[in-house]
Scaffold this motif. Structure first.
Motif, mmCIF file in Angstrom:
data_model
loop_
_atom_site.group_PDB
_atom_site.id
_atom_site.type_symbol
_atom_site.label_atom_id
_atom_site.label_comp_id
_atom_site.label_asym_id
_atom_site.label_seq_id
_atom_site.Cartn_x
_atom_site.Cartn_y
_atom_site.Cartn_z
ATOM 1 N N LEU A 1 121.232 -6.158 11.992
ATOM 2 C CA LEU A 1 121.094 -6.091 10.528
ATOM 3 C C LEU A 1 121.206 -7.456 9.872
ATOM 4 N N SER A 2 120.316 -7.673 8.914
ATOM 5 C CA SER A 2 120.340 -8.881 8.092
ATOM 6 C C SER A 2 119.559 -8.568 6.828
ATOM 7 N N THR A 3 119.883 -9.230 5.737
ATOM 8 C CA THR A 3 119.072 -9.041 4.525
ATOM 9 C C THR A 3 118.112 -10.215 4.421
ATOM 10 N N HIS A 4 116.885 -9.983 4.858
ATOM 11 C CA HIS A 4 115.906 -11.077 4.971
ATOM 12 C C HIS A 4 115.618 -11.710 3.612
ATOM 13 N N SER A 5 115.562 -10.860 2.597
ATOM 14 C CA SER A 5 115.216 -11.373 1.269
ATOM 15 C C SER A 5 116.267 -12.362 0.752
ATOM 16 N N GLU A 6 117.530 -12.238 1.243
ATOM 17 C CA GLU A 6 118.611 -13.133 0.795
ATOM 18 C C GLU A 6 118.918 -14.213 1.830
ATOM 19 N N HIS B 1 117.566 4.114 2.504
ATOM 20 C CA HIS B 1 118.245 2.957 1.893
ATOM 21 C C HIS B 1 117.296 1.789 1.622
ATOM 22 N N ASP B 2 116.027 1.959 2.001
ATOM 23 C CA ASP B 2 115.062 0.853 1.935
ATOM 24 C C ASP B 2 115.654 -0.417 2.568
ATOM 25 N N HIS B 3 116.287 -0.215 3.722
ATOM 26 C CA HIS B 3 116.878 -1.327 4.454
ATOM 27 C C HIS B 3 116.716 -1.003 5.936
ATOM 28 N N HIS B 4 116.091 -1.911 6.693
ATOM 29 C CA HIS B 4 115.561 -1.566 8.011
ATOM 30 C C HIS B 4 116.134 -2.450 9.109
ATOM 31 N N PRO B 5 116.969 -1.866 9.979
ATOM 32 C CA PRO B 5 117.505 -2.663 11.085
ATOM 33 C C PRO B 5 116.432 -2.948 12.129
#
Ligand SMILES: C[C@H](O)[C@H](O)[C@H]1CNC2=NC(N)=NC(=O)C2=N1
Length: 100
Positions: free
Chosen positions: A71-76, A54-58
């Motif tokens: 989990l968080s979306t660092h870029s946002e 998912h190219d998303h890393h906990p």
């Protein structure tokens, strides 16, 4: 790129993600206990595959057989559907592996 979720969307998502809770404004977390250290590590390994897919890393914290997923979306700078989608997939792994 994913849009930040508003408070209503976050509450709604947490309502269908048992075990996940808000840690702060920008983060959701879930704790899990596996039957052994090895099973905890195997779980982390499986979640690592999901993260790469998912190219998303906990953030993953390992204490013997206890795990914490964060989990968080660092870029946002906050929570997006990427976090809630991956949370659901991590929960499916935890359920299948008999985590409590
Ligand atoms: C370039 C790459 O897509 C980004 O750095 C991804 C990787 N994994 C990530 N993981 C998480 N949790 N948040 C991000 O914003 C993020 N960004």
């Amino acid at each position: 790129m994913a849009d930040l979720l508003d408070e209503d969307a976050i509450s709604e998502a947490l309502g269908r993600l048992p075990g996940w809770q808000r840690e702060d404004e920008a983060t959701i977390v879930r704790f899990a206990k596996l039957p052994s250290f090895r099973e905890a590590i195997a779980t982390v390994d499986e979640v690592a595959d999901l993260a790469e897919e998912h190219d998303h890393h906990p953030d993953m914290d390992i204490r013997f057989n206890s795990l914490k997923f964060k989990l968080s979306t660092h870029s946002e700078g906050g929570l997006t559907a990427k976090d809630t989608d991956l949370a659901g997939k991590i929960s499916a792994v935890l359920d299948r592996r008999g985590a409590d």
